[in-house]
Design a protein around this motif. Structure first.
Motif, PDB file in Angstrom:
ATOM      1  N   HIS A 157      44.324  13.291  -1.798  1.00 35.92           N
ATOM      2  CA  HIS A 157      44.173  12.619  -3.250  1.00 35.92           C
ATOM      3  C   HIS A 157      43.999  13.522  -4.443  1.00 35.92           C
ATOM      4  N   CYS A 158      44.039  12.878  -5.454  1.00 36.28           N
ATOM      5  CA  CYS A 158      43.745  13.907  -6.696  1.00 36.28           C
ATOM      6  C   CYS A 158      42.142  13.945  -6.674  1.00 36.28           C
ATOM      7  N   PRO A 159      41.524  15.050  -7.156  1.00 32.42           N
ATOM      8  CA  PRO A 159      40.145  15.266  -7.141  1.00 32.42           C
ATOM      9  C   PRO A 159      39.447  14.515  -8.100  1.00 32.42           C
ATOM     10  N   GLY A 160      38.456  13.562  -7.483  1.00 31.93           N
ATOM     11  CA  GLY A 160      37.584  12.826  -8.551  1.00 31.93           C
ATOM     12  C   GLY A 160      38.009  11.427  -8.722  1.00 31.93           C
ATOM     13  N   LYS A 161      39.469  11.301  -8.128  1.00 29.84           N
ATOM     14  CA  LYS A 161      39.925   9.985  -8.291  1.00 29.84           C
ATOM     15  C   LYS A 161      39.456   9.243  -6.886  1.00 29.84           C
ATOM     16  N   VAL A 162      38.559   8.863  -6.815  1.00 33.09           N
ATOM     17  CA  VAL A 162      37.965   8.036  -5.672  1.00 33.09           C
ATOM     18  C   VAL A 162      37.398   6.775  -5.819  1.00 33.09           C
ATOM     19  N   VAL A 163      36.746   6.503  -7.025  1.00 35.04           N
ATOM     20  CA  VAL A 163      35.704   5.534  -7.082  1.00 35.04           C
ATOM     21  C   VAL A 163      36.462   4.087  -7.489  1.00 35.04           C
ATOM     22  N   TYR A 164      37.155   3.489  -6.446  1.00 39.29           N
ATOM     23  CA  TYR A 164      37.871   2.412  -6.700  1.00 39.29           C
ATOM     24  C   TYR A 164      37.019   1.110  -6.913  1.00 39.29           C
ATOM     25  N   TRP A 165      35.939   1.212  -6.438  1.00 35.30           N
ATOM     26  CA  TRP A 165      35.303  -0.284  -6.432  1.00 35.30           C
ATOM     27  C   TRP A 165      34.599  -0.682  -7.662  1.00 35.30           C
ATOM     28  N   THR A 166      34.528   0.462  -8.513  1.00 33.54           N
ATOM     29  CA  THR A 166      33.670  -0.168  -9.821  1.00 33.54           C
ATOM     30  C   THR A 166      34.216   0.722 -11.046  1.00 33.54           C
ATOM     31  N   GLU A 168      32.218   1.103 -13.541  1.00 31.98           N
ATOM     32  CA  GLU A 168      30.839   1.473 -13.910  1.00 31.98           C
ATOM     33  C   GLU A 168      30.609   2.967 -13.661  1.00 31.98           C
ATOM     34  N   PRO A 169      29.794   3.561 -14.499  1.00 33.37           N
ATOM     35  CA  PRO A 169      29.468   4.826 -14.023  1.00 33.37           C
ATOM     36  C   PRO A 169      29.115   5.380 -12.686  1.00 33.37           C
ATOM     37  N   HIS A 170      29.429   6.555 -12.365  1.00 32.15           N
ATOM     38  CA  HIS A 170      29.196   6.873 -10.997  1.00 32.15           C
ATOM     39  C   HIS A 170      28.583   8.403 -10.804  1.00 32.15           C
ATOM     40  N   VAL A 171      27.963   8.669  -9.903  1.00 35.47           N
ATOM     41  CA  VAL A 171      27.627  10.081  -9.639  1.00 35.47           C
ATOM     42  C   VAL A 171      28.591  10.815  -8.611  1.00 35.47           C
ATOM     43  N   ALA A 172      28.961  11.958  -8.996  1.00 32.93           N
ATOM     44  CA  ALA A 172      29.596  12.898  -8.050  1.00 32.93           C
ATOM     45  C   ALA A 172      28.998  14.206  -7.805  1.00 32.93           C
ATOM     46  N   LEU A 173      28.361  14.292  -6.571  1.00 29.86           N
ATOM     47  CA  LEU A 173      27.512  15.097  -6.389  1.00 29.86           C
ATOM     48  C   LEU A 173      28.332  16.357  -5.349  1.00 29.86           C
ATOM     49  N   PRO A 174      27.964  17.668  -5.785  1.00 26.39           N
ATOM     50  CA  PRO A 174      28.514  18.672  -4.736  1.00 26.39           C
ATOM     51  C   PRO A 174      27.782  18.372  -3.542  1.00 26.39           C
ATOM     52  N   LEU A 283      28.426   4.707  -0.873  1.00 26.69           N
ATOM     53  CA  LEU A 283      28.721   6.142  -0.450  1.00 26.69           C
ATOM     54  C   LEU A 283      30.160   6.191  -0.291  1.00 26.69           C
ATOM     55  N   TYR A 284      30.791   7.309  -0.947  1.00 31.32           N
ATOM     56  CA  TYR A 284      32.033   7.647  -0.712  1.00 31.32           C
ATOM     57  C   TYR A 284      32.131   9.136  -0.347  1.00 31.32           C
ATOM     58  N   ILE A 285      32.084   9.385   0.752  1.00 27.34           N
ATOM     59  CA  ILE A 285      31.923  10.946   1.472  1.00 27.34           C
ATOM     60  C   ILE A 285      33.198  11.620   1.314  1.00 27.34           C
ATOM     61  N   ALA A 286      33.584  12.459   0.260  1.00 26.09           N
ATOM     62  CA  ALA A 286      35.079  13.003   0.294  1.00 26.09           C
ATOM     63  C   ALA A 286      35.011  14.321   0.947  1.00 26.09           C
ATOM     64  N   TYR A 287      35.012  14.301   2.450  1.00 22.87           N
ATOM     65  CA  TYR A 287      34.725  15.351   3.074  1.00 22.87           C
ATOM     66  C   TYR A 287      35.739  16.636   2.635  1.00 22.87           C
ATOM     67  N   GLY A 288      36.933  16.329   2.280  1.00 22.77           N
ATOM     68  CA  GLY A 288      38.011  17.281   2.040  1.00 22.77           C
ATOM     69  C   GLY A 288      37.764  17.964   0.631  1.00 22.77           C
ATOM     70  N   LEU A 292      30.104  14.062  -2.915  1.00 22.53           N
ATOM     71  CA  LEU A 292      29.988  12.651  -2.541  1.00 22.53           C
ATOM     72  C   LEU A 292      29.734  11.893  -3.767  1.00 22.53           C
ATOM     73  N   TYR A 293      30.582  10.730  -3.793  1.00 25.31           N
ATOM     74  CA  TYR A 293      30.300   9.919  -4.803  1.00 25.31           C
ATOM     75  C   TYR A 293      29.531   8.741  -4.409  1.00 25.31           C
ATOM     76  N   ILE A 294      28.676   8.499  -5.564  1.00 32.81           N
ATOM     77  CA  ILE A 294      27.612   7.158  -5.378  1.00 32.81           C
ATOM     78  C   ILE A 294      27.661   6.343  -6.376  1.00 32.81           C
ATOM     79  N   THR A 295      27.290   5.069  -6.124  1.00 31.93           N
ATOM     80  CA  THR A 295      26.804   4.263  -7.177  1.00 31.93           C
ATOM     81  C   THR A 295      25.730   3.296  -6.570  1.00 31.93           C
ATOM     82  N   PRO A 296      25.076   2.728  -7.176  1.00 33.92           N
ATOM     83  CA  PRO A 296      24.131   1.411  -6.549  1.00 33.92           C
ATOM     84  C   PRO A 296      25.031   0.707  -5.504  1.00 33.92           C
TER      85      PRO A 296
END
Lengths: 300, 273
Positions: A157-166, A168-174, A283-288, A292-296
Motif C-alpha cells: 500500500h502507499c506509505p502512510g495511507k493506512v488509518v482507515y478507521w478514523t 481524527e489525528p493519529h500518531v505514526a511512530l517509527p 494499533l496498526y502495525i505496518a510491518y512492511g 506503527l500507527y496508533i490512535t486511542p
C-alpha cells in the motif's frame, strides 16, 4: 507473559493468501483476513485458527518469536516433537526446546503449510497456542480492540495511507523490527525517553529496576507498592507512573511493574509494553513500512 | 501542531458521553480486576455494561470478570447470574461453565454443578485443555475417581496431569503410578515429581524453583503441589504454611491460588470446630 528471544534457526511458517484473493491496486488497503477476538479475563485475547482440521484458540503474541502450542494439544494431535539444535529463551530464564510441525494451518482466509511451533506448557488454560511474529510480520496487523477484531492487511500500500478507521489525528511512530520479529518503538515515560517492545502476550507492562533508577525510583520511593508476584529470586514492585507518551498520544497513569534486572532476557530495549496499556489504543502495525500507527482505541 | 491537535482530540473524545464510554470503563474494570480490587472492578464492569455500546465479546468479558469478582467477595448468586449471562452470549464458554460449576459447588448445589460439568465434558471431549480443567474441577468437587480417570489419560505425556493423578490416587488410597514416559529429568516439574515419589525434600523443590533457569511460576508450584500432597495425606500442619505461601506466590486469577485459598479456608474451618 510470553516473550522470547530466538536462539536457534527454525523453518518459518509460510502463510499465504487464498487463491481467490488477488493483489489489487497498490494504494488501496487490501484486507486479507478479519477475525473476531475473544478477550481473556486478564485483557489479552485469542483468535480462532485451524490446525490440521481442528478449530483452536491461539493467543495473539506480538512479543513471541515463533508460534507455540501446548503439550496437551501436541499430544492430542499426535504431533511428533523435535528438538535438535533449536531452542527459545524467555523471561525469567525459561527455555523451550521442543517443537512440532503443523501441516495445515489457517487464520481466517489465510492458509499455511508446515508451520513450526514450539511446545510450551505455560498457556494451557488460556489458549491452545500462540500466534507470533514469525507469522504476523508477513502482513500488516491491525488490532481493533474497541470492535474486538484482528485484521490482516497486505503490506502493499502507499506509505502512510493506512488509518482507515478514523479521520481524527493519529500518531505514526517509527518502529524497528528486530531480527526475532519484536517490535521496538520509542516512547517517553514520565519524561524519560525509552525504547520499548510491544507485547500483546504480556499481561503487564514492565521495566527493569535499572531503568527505574534512571527515573529516580527504587523500592523505597514514596508511592511504591509491593507486587504479590515477587519471589525470593525476582523482586518486583509497582510505582504510580503518571504518563506514557507515544509522540503526542498520551496514556495517563499506566500500570507498570518494576522487576529485577535478571527477570528480563536481553531485548535491546528498556521496557515491555503489555496488554493493559495496548488495549487503550488502536494499533496498526505496518510491518512492511516499519511504522506503527496508533490512535486511542475508541477513535472512529 | 500534530501534538496539539491530538491532545485536543483525546480530551474531546473522553468528554463526550456515550462515545464508546463502555469500552473505556471495561478497560478500567479489567485493570482493577487484575489488581484484585474487586469492588472497583464490579463498579467499572457495571458501568461498562450500562453504557450499552459494547460489542458481544466485550459484554461477555464484562460479565465474566464481574462474576469472578463477585465470587472473590463471596457473593456467589450474583456471580452465577453473570456466568449465566456469559453463557447466553457464548453457550460453550469454558471459563463461564467451569466457574459456574465452582459457584454451584460453593452453594452446595451439587446437582447443578454436576450438570454443568457434564456440559463442559461434552463441549469437546478431545480438547486436552478442557479435559485438564475438567480433571481439576472433578477434584474440587471431590469426584476423585472421575478426576483420576481424566488425568490418567494425559499422565503419560503431561507431567502436571501426572501430579494431579497422584493427588487423586493418594486420596483414594491407590498406589502412585510411574512418572510420564516423556519425563525429562533436567526440566521442571521434575523436582515435584521427585518430591511426590519421596526422592526429594521440600528444600530440594524450593531450591530448584529458585535456580537460575527457573521461571517465576515455579515458585508458585513449588508450594502448591507439595501442599496438595500433604493435604491429600491429611498432613494439614505441613500443608497450611505451603498453601499460605502459594497464595502469595501464585498469579492472581490462577487456579492454584484459588484452590490454595479454598484449602486454607477449609483448614481454618476445621480448626475452629
Amino acid at each position: 507473559m510470553i516473550f522470547w528471544i530466538l536462539a536457534g534457526a527454525l523453518t518459518l511458517a509460510s502463510l499465504t493468501t487464498a487463491p481467490a484473493i488477488a493483489a489489487e491496486t497498490a494504494c488501496r488497503l487490501e484486507r486479507y483476513s478479519a477475525v473476531p477476538m475473544t478477550t481473556l479475563p486478564d485483557g489479552r485475547f485469542t483468535v480462532p485458527v485451524t490446525a490440521n482440521g481442528r478449530t483452536l484458540d491461539f493467543l495473539v503474541d506480538t512479543g513471541g518469536v515463533i508460534a507455540t502450542v501446548t503439550p496437551a494439544l501436541a499430544n492430542a494431535m499426535g504431533l511428533d516433537r523435535h528438538s535438535k539444535g533449536k531452542y527459545l529463551m524467555g523471561v525469567a530464564g525459561t527455555v523451550l526446546s521442543q517443537f512440532v510441525r503443523i501441516n495445515d494451518f489457517s487464520l481466517g482466509r489465510l492458509t499455511g503449510n508446515r508451520v513450526d511451533a514450539f511446545v510450551d506448557n505455560r498457556i494451557s488454560e488460556l489458549a491452545d497456542g500462540t500466534l507470533s511474529a514469525d507469522m504476523m510480520k508477513r502482513f500488516d496487523v491491525d488490532i481493533d480492540f474497541s470492535r474486538s477484531m484482528l485484521n490482516l492487511f497486505s503490506q502493499d500500500h502507499c506509505p502512510g495511507k493506512v488509518v482507515y478507521w478514523t479521520k481524527e489525528p493519529h500518531v505514526a511512530l517509527p518502529m524497528q523490527i528486530a531480527r526475532n520479529g519484536h517490535i521496538h518503538v520509542p516512547l517517553v515515560l514520565d519524561g524519560l525517553k525509552l525504547t520499548a517492545v510491544l507485547d500483546t502476550g504480556a499481561r503487564e507492562s514492565v521495566i527493569s529496576m535499572k531503568v527505574a533508577k534512571r527515573l529516580g525510583i527504587d523500592e523505597k520511593t514514596d508511592g511504591v507498592t509491593a507486587s504479590s508476584s515477587s519471589t525470593a529470586k525476582y523482586e518486583a514492585f509497582y510505582y504510580p507512573f503518571k504518563s506514557m507518551n507515544f509522540d503526542g498520544l498520551e496514556v495517563r497513569n499506566p500500570r507498570i511493574r518494576v522487576v529485577s534486572d535478571e527477570y528480563l532476557p536481553y531485548t535491546g530495549t528498556d521496557m515491555i509494553v503489555g496488554i493493559g496499556i495496548l488495549r487503550r489504543l488502536h494499533l496498526y502495525i505496518a510491518y512492511g513500512e516499519e511504522k506503527l500507527y496508533i490512535t486511542p482505541a475508541t477513535a472512529n | 501542531m500534530k501534538r496539539t491537535a491530538l491532545a485536543a482530540f483525546l480530551i474531546a473524545a473522553s468528554s463526550i458521553p456515550g462515545v464508546c464510554a463502555g469500552y473505556d470503563d471495561l478497560n478500567s474494570g479489567i485493570s482493577a480486576f487484575n489488581a484484585e480490587q474487586n469492588d472497583s472492578a464490579i463498579s467499572w464492569f457495571t458501568k461498562a455494561l450500562e453504557a450499552g455500546d459494547l460489542v458481544p465479546d466485550q459484554i461477555r468479558i464484562a460479565h465474566l470478570n464481574r462474576g469472578f469478582s463477585y465470587n472473590r467477595k463471596g457473593e456467589t448468586e450474583k456471580a452465577i447470574a453473570d456466568f449465566t449471562a456469559v453463557l447466553a452470549i457464548k453457550p460453550h464458554d469454558k471459563w463461564a461453565l467451569s466457574e459456574r460449576v465452582l459457584s454451584y459447588l460453593a452453594l452446595q448445589d451439587k446437582k447443578k454443578a454436576v450438570a454443568d460439568l457434564a456440559l463442559l465434558a461434552a463441549l469437546n471431549p478431545n480438547d486436552p485443555a478442557a479435559a485438564y480443567i475438567l480433571g481439576c474441577l472433578n477434584w474440587e468437587l471431590g469426584r476423585h475417581a472421575e478426576s483420576a480417570a481424566i488425568f490418567s489419560r494425559q499422565a503419560n505425556t503431561n507431567e502436571y496431569a501426572w501430579l494431579w493423578l497422584q493427588l487423586n490416587n493418594v486420596t483414594l488410597g491407590e498406589p502412585m503410578t510411574p512418572p510420564p514416559a516423556r519425563y525429562q529429568a533436567d526440566l521442571w516439574p521434575n523436582p515435584l515429581i521427585a518430591f511426590f515419589q519421596g526422592k526429594a525434600t521440600q528444600d530440594d523443590v524450593m531450591s530448584a524453583a529458585q535456580s537460575p533457569s527457573a521461571a517465576q511460576e515455579h515458585a508458585c508450584e513449588a508450594n502448591f503441589f507439595p501442599a496438595m500432597l500433604h493435604a491429600a495425606k491429611n498432613e494439614m500442619s505441613l500443608a497450611e504454611p505451603l498453601f499460605s505461601e502459594a497464595v502469595q506466590r501464585c498469579e492472581s486469577n490462577s487456579r492454584e491460588r484459588s484452590i490454595s485459598r479454598q484449602q486454607l479456608e477449609k483448614i481454618t474451618a476445621k480448626a475452629e470446630k
